[in-house]
Design a protein around this motif. Structure first.
Motif, PDB file in Angstrom:
ATOM      1  N   MET A   1       0.849  -1.188   0.000  1.00  0.00           N
ATOM      2  CA  MET A   1       0.000   0.000   0.000  1.00  0.00           C
ATOM      3  C   MET A   1       0.888   1.242   0.000  1.00  0.00           C
ATOM      4  SD  MET A   1      -2.616   1.307   2.953  1.00  0.00           S
ATOM      5  CE  MET A   1      -4.027   0.353   2.438  1.00  0.00           C
ATOM      6  N   SER A   2       0.635   2.142  -0.917  1.00  0.00           N
ATOM      7  CA  SER A   2       1.431   3.364  -0.969  1.00  0.00           C
ATOM      8  C   SER A   2       0.904   4.363   0.065  1.00  0.00           C
ATOM      9  CB  SER A   2       1.382   3.965  -2.365  1.00  0.00           C
ATOM     10  OG  SER A   2       0.076   4.388  -2.661  1.00  0.00           O
ATOM     11  N   ARG A   3       1.803   5.175   0.505  1.00  0.00           N
ATOM     12  CA  ARG A   3       1.448   6.185   1.501  1.00  0.00           C
ATOM     13  C   ARG A   3       1.095   7.479   0.777  1.00  0.00           C
ATOM     14  NH1 ARG A   3       2.964   5.267   6.700  1.00  0.00           N
ATOM     15  NH2 ARG A   3       3.790   7.352   7.034  1.00  0.00           N
ATOM     16  N   ALA A   4      -0.087   7.993   1.065  1.00  0.00           N
ATOM     17  CA  ALA A   4      -0.553   9.225   0.424  1.00  0.00           C
ATOM     18  C   ALA A   4       0.121  10.423   1.078  1.00  0.00           C
ATOM     19  CB  ALA A   4      -2.063   9.334   0.554  1.00  0.00           C
ATOM     20  N   PRO A   5       0.585  11.393   0.277  1.00  0.00           N
ATOM     21  CA  PRO A   5       1.223  12.568   0.868  1.00  0.00           C
ATOM     22  C   PRO A   5       0.188  13.498   1.493  1.00  0.00           C
ATOM     23  CG  PRO A   5       1.063  12.836  -1.490  1.00  0.00           C
ATOM     24  CD  PRO A   5       0.577  11.438  -1.179  1.00  0.00           C
ATOM     25  N   ILE A   6       0.609  14.177   2.536  1.00  0.00           N
ATOM     26  CA  ILE A   6      -0.213  15.185   3.188  1.00  0.00           C
ATOM     27  C   ILE A   6       0.740  16.227   3.768  1.00  0.00           C
ATOM     28  CG2 ILE A   6      -0.294  13.980   5.397  1.00  0.00           C
ATOM     29  CD1 ILE A   6      -3.184  14.963   5.725  1.00  0.00           C
ATOM     30  N   THR A   7       0.350  17.493   3.720  1.00  0.00           N
ATOM     31  CA  THR A   7       1.209  18.532   4.285  1.00  0.00           C
ATOM     32  C   THR A   7       1.131  18.477   5.804  1.00  0.00           C
ATOM     33  OG1 THR A   7      -0.503  20.228   4.303  1.00  0.00           O
ATOM     34  CG2 THR A   7       0.845  20.060   2.292  1.00  0.00           C
ATOM     35  N   LYS A   8       2.162  18.990   6.447  1.00  0.00           N
ATOM     36  CA  LYS A   8       2.191  19.023   7.910  1.00  0.00           C
ATOM     37  C   LYS A   8       1.016  19.848   8.449  1.00  0.00           C
ATOM     38  CE  LYS A   8       5.206  20.168  11.775  1.00  0.00           C
ATOM     39  NZ  LYS A   8       6.454  20.828  12.175  1.00  0.00           N
ATOM     40  N   ALA A   9       0.765  20.999   7.825  1.00  0.00           N
ATOM     41  CA  ALA A   9      -0.350  21.859   8.255  1.00  0.00           C
ATOM     42  C   ALA A   9      -1.685  21.151   8.054  1.00  0.00           C
ATOM     43  CB  ALA A   9      -0.324  23.178   7.486  1.00  0.00           C
ATOM     44  N   GLY A  10      -1.831  20.442   6.933  1.00  0.00           N
ATOM     45  CA  GLY A  10      -3.065  19.704   6.667  1.00  0.00           C
ATOM     46  C   GLY A  10      -3.268  18.585   7.663  1.00  0.00           C
ATOM     47  N   SER A  11      -2.196  17.898   8.008  1.00  0.00           N
ATOM     48  CA  SER A  11      -2.268  16.822   8.995  1.00  0.00           C
ATOM     49  C   SER A  11      -2.741  17.368  10.339  1.00  0.00           C
ATOM     50  CB  SER A  11      -0.897  16.161   9.143  1.00  0.00           C
ATOM     51  OG  SER A  11      -0.893  15.241  10.198  1.00  0.00           O
ATOM     52  N   GLU A  12      -2.192  18.488  10.738  1.00  0.00           N
ATOM     53  CA  GLU A  12      -2.582  19.098  12.014  1.00  0.00           C
ATOM     54  C   GLU A  12      -4.046  19.531  11.985  1.00  0.00           C
ATOM     55  OE1 GLU A  12       0.388  22.146  12.509  1.00  0.00           O
ATOM     56  OE2 GLU A  12       1.951  20.669  12.938  1.00  0.00           O
ATOM     57  N   ARG A  13      -4.484  20.143  10.870  1.00  0.00           N
ATOM     58  CA  ARG A  13      -5.888  20.564  10.732  1.00  0.00           C
ATOM     59  C   ARG A  13      -6.831  19.372  10.826  1.00  0.00           C
ATOM     60  NH1 ARG A  13      -4.345  23.687   6.686  1.00  0.00           N
ATOM     61  NH2 ARG A  13      -5.000  22.205   5.092  1.00  0.00           N
ATOM     62  N   LEU A  14      -6.480  18.274  10.141  1.00  0.00           N
ATOM     63  CA  LEU A  14      -7.343  17.094  10.138  1.00  0.00           C
ATOM     64  C   LEU A  14      -7.346  16.396  11.493  1.00  0.00           C
ATOM     65  CD1 LEU A  14      -6.602  15.729   6.569  1.00  0.00           C
ATOM     66  CD2 LEU A  14      -8.601  17.011   7.354  1.00  0.00           C
ATOM     67  N   ARG A  15      -6.229  16.406  12.192  1.00  0.00           N
ATOM     68  CA  ARG A  15      -6.196  15.809  13.540  1.00  0.00           C
ATOM     69  C   ARG A  15      -7.075  16.614  14.513  1.00  0.00           C
ATOM     70  NH1 ARG A  15      -2.788  11.669  13.492  1.00  0.00           N
ATOM     71  NH2 ARG A  15      -1.085  11.692  12.001  1.00  0.00           N
ATOM     72  N   ILE A  16      -7.081  17.929  14.364  1.00  0.00           N
ATOM     73  CA  ILE A  16      -7.956  18.773  15.184  1.00  0.00           C
ATOM     74  C   ILE A  16      -9.415  18.471  14.862  1.00  0.00           C
ATOM     75  CG2 ILE A  16      -8.722  21.159  15.549  1.00  0.00           C
ATOM     76  CD1 ILE A  16      -5.712  21.953  15.250  1.00  0.00           C
ATOM     77  N   GLU A  17      -9.738  18.345  13.564  1.00  0.00           N
ATOM     78  CA  GLU A  17     -11.108  18.005  13.162  1.00  0.00           C
ATOM     79  C   GLU A  17     -11.512  16.654  13.728  1.00  0.00           C
ATOM     80  OE1 GLU A  17     -13.880  16.981   9.270  1.00  0.00           O
ATOM     81  OE2 GLU A  17     -11.858  17.735   8.932  1.00  0.00           O
ATOM     82  N   LEU A  18     -10.619  15.669  13.643  1.00  0.00           N
ATOM     83  CA  LEU A  18     -10.901  14.328  14.162  1.00  0.00           C
ATOM     84  C   LEU A  18     -11.174  14.374  15.665  1.00  0.00           C
ATOM     85  CD1 LEU A  18     -11.047  11.268  13.758  1.00  0.00           C
ATOM     86  CD2 LEU A  18      -8.552  11.200  14.024  1.00  0.00           C
ATOM     87  N   GLU A  19     -10.372  15.113  16.389  1.00  0.00           N
ATOM     88  CA  GLU A  19     -10.565  15.226  17.835  1.00  0.00           C
ATOM     89  C   GLU A  19     -11.910  15.883  18.148  1.00  0.00           C
ATOM     90  OE1 GLU A  19     -10.214  14.679  21.734  1.00  0.00           O
ATOM     91  OE2 GLU A  19      -8.913  13.796  20.194  1.00  0.00           O
ATOM     92  N   ARG A  20     -12.279  16.919  17.378  1.00  0.00           N
ATOM     93  CA  ARG A  20     -13.569  17.609  17.582  1.00  0.00           C
ATOM     94  C   ARG A  20     -14.732  16.655  17.289  1.00  0.00           C
ATOM     95  NH1 ARG A  20     -17.109  19.590  14.340  1.00  0.00           N
ATOM     96  NH2 ARG A  20     -15.754  19.506  12.508  1.00  0.00           N
ATOM     97  N   LEU A  21     -14.623  15.890  16.206  1.00  0.00           N
ATOM     98  CA  LEU A  21     -15.689  14.951  15.862  1.00  0.00           C
ATOM     99  C   LEU A  21     -15.881  13.905  16.948  1.00  0.00           C
ATOM    100  CD1 LEU A  21     -14.959  14.359  12.059  1.00  0.00           C
ATOM    101  CD2 LEU A  21     -16.816  15.710  13.063  1.00  0.00           C
ATOM    102  N   LYS A  22     -14.782  13.450  17.535  1.00  0.00           N
ATOM    103  CA  LYS A  22     -14.863  12.402  18.557  1.00  0.00           C
ATOM    104  C   LYS A  22     -15.297  12.942  19.919  1.00  0.00           C
ATOM    105  CE  LYS A  22     -11.542   8.897  17.417  1.00  0.00           C
ATOM    106  NZ  LYS A  22     -10.149   8.448  17.639  1.00  0.00           N
ATOM    107  N   SER A  23     -14.758  14.093  20.312  1.00  0.00           N
ATOM    108  CA  SER A  23     -14.999  14.570  21.674  1.00  0.00           C
ATOM    109  C   SER A  23     -16.170  15.541  21.808  1.00  0.00           C
ATOM    110  CB  SER A  23     -13.732  15.224  22.236  1.00  0.00           C
ATOM    111  OG  SER A  23     -13.397  16.373  21.488  1.00  0.00           O
ATOM    112  N   VAL A  24     -16.573  16.186  20.716  1.00  0.00           N
ATOM    113  CA  VAL A  24     -17.665  17.163  20.789  1.00  0.00           C
ATOM    114  C   VAL A  24     -18.897  16.662  20.028  1.00  0.00           C
ATOM    115  CG1 VAL A  24     -18.379  19.522  20.233  1.00  0.00           C
ATOM    116  CG2 VAL A  24     -16.061  19.088  21.051  1.00  0.00           C
TER     117      VAL A  24
END
Length: 158
Positions: A1-24
């Motif tokens: 399986m190839s690893r899809a590229p993602i920018t560092k800023a995008g990764s941080e934004r998506l991790r924040i979104e994931l945390e909000r979806l799970k905790s809020v």
């Protein structure tokens, strides 16, 4: 399986979104489902069905983010030294050669793409046409509304 590229800023934004979806969002939706269920007959309970649908969308997005982030290759765009050549992560200033209109896009991973924020997926037709070009180059690509002609007026990595 190839690893899809993602920018560092995008990764941080998506991790924040994931945390909000799970905790809020998840607890809020679960409470809405429970409240709607308490209203009685579920067959004709529109609030219940809407809350269940919302729950499904939320859980689907959580699964999408978890899967995408777990296999992503995070790239720190500020450390790239590609000069004026367009590669993944580049912020590119373009001028439409037909209308003279200027536009700026950043080439990002598919998971973080958001045209409203001028973040275009590396797999998009315009990004594929841009990759490998340099500042000053002209190019064309086929958009949904026809062939477009652009000149690259700036390339930066920020």
């Amino acid at each position: 399986m190839s690893r899809a590229p993602i920018t560092k800023a995008g990764s941080e934004r998506l991790r924040i979104e994931l945390e909000r979806l799970k905790s809020v969002e998840r607890p809020r939706i679960i409470a809405a489902v429970a409240e709607a269920r308490a209203h009685g007959d579920l067959k004709e309970n529109a609030e219940y069905h809407a809350a269940r649908e919302q729950h499904g969308f939320n859980e689907g997005r959580i699964a999408e983010l978890e899967a995408g982030l777990s296999t992503a290759e995070v790239i720190d765009v500020t450390r790239l030294n590609a000069g004026t050549k367009v590669v993944f992560g580049a912020t590119v200033d373009l001028e439409d050669e037909d209308t003279g209109a200027a536009v700026t896009y950043q080439i990002v991973g598919d998971l973080e793409a958001d045209i409203k924020q001028r973040l275009i997926a590396v797999s998009s037709p315009i990004a594929r046409a841009l990759i490998g070009k340099s500042e000053g180059d002209s190019f064309e690509f086929t958009a949904p509304n026809g062939v477009k002609h652009y000149e690259i007026t700036g390339v930066r990595y920020e």
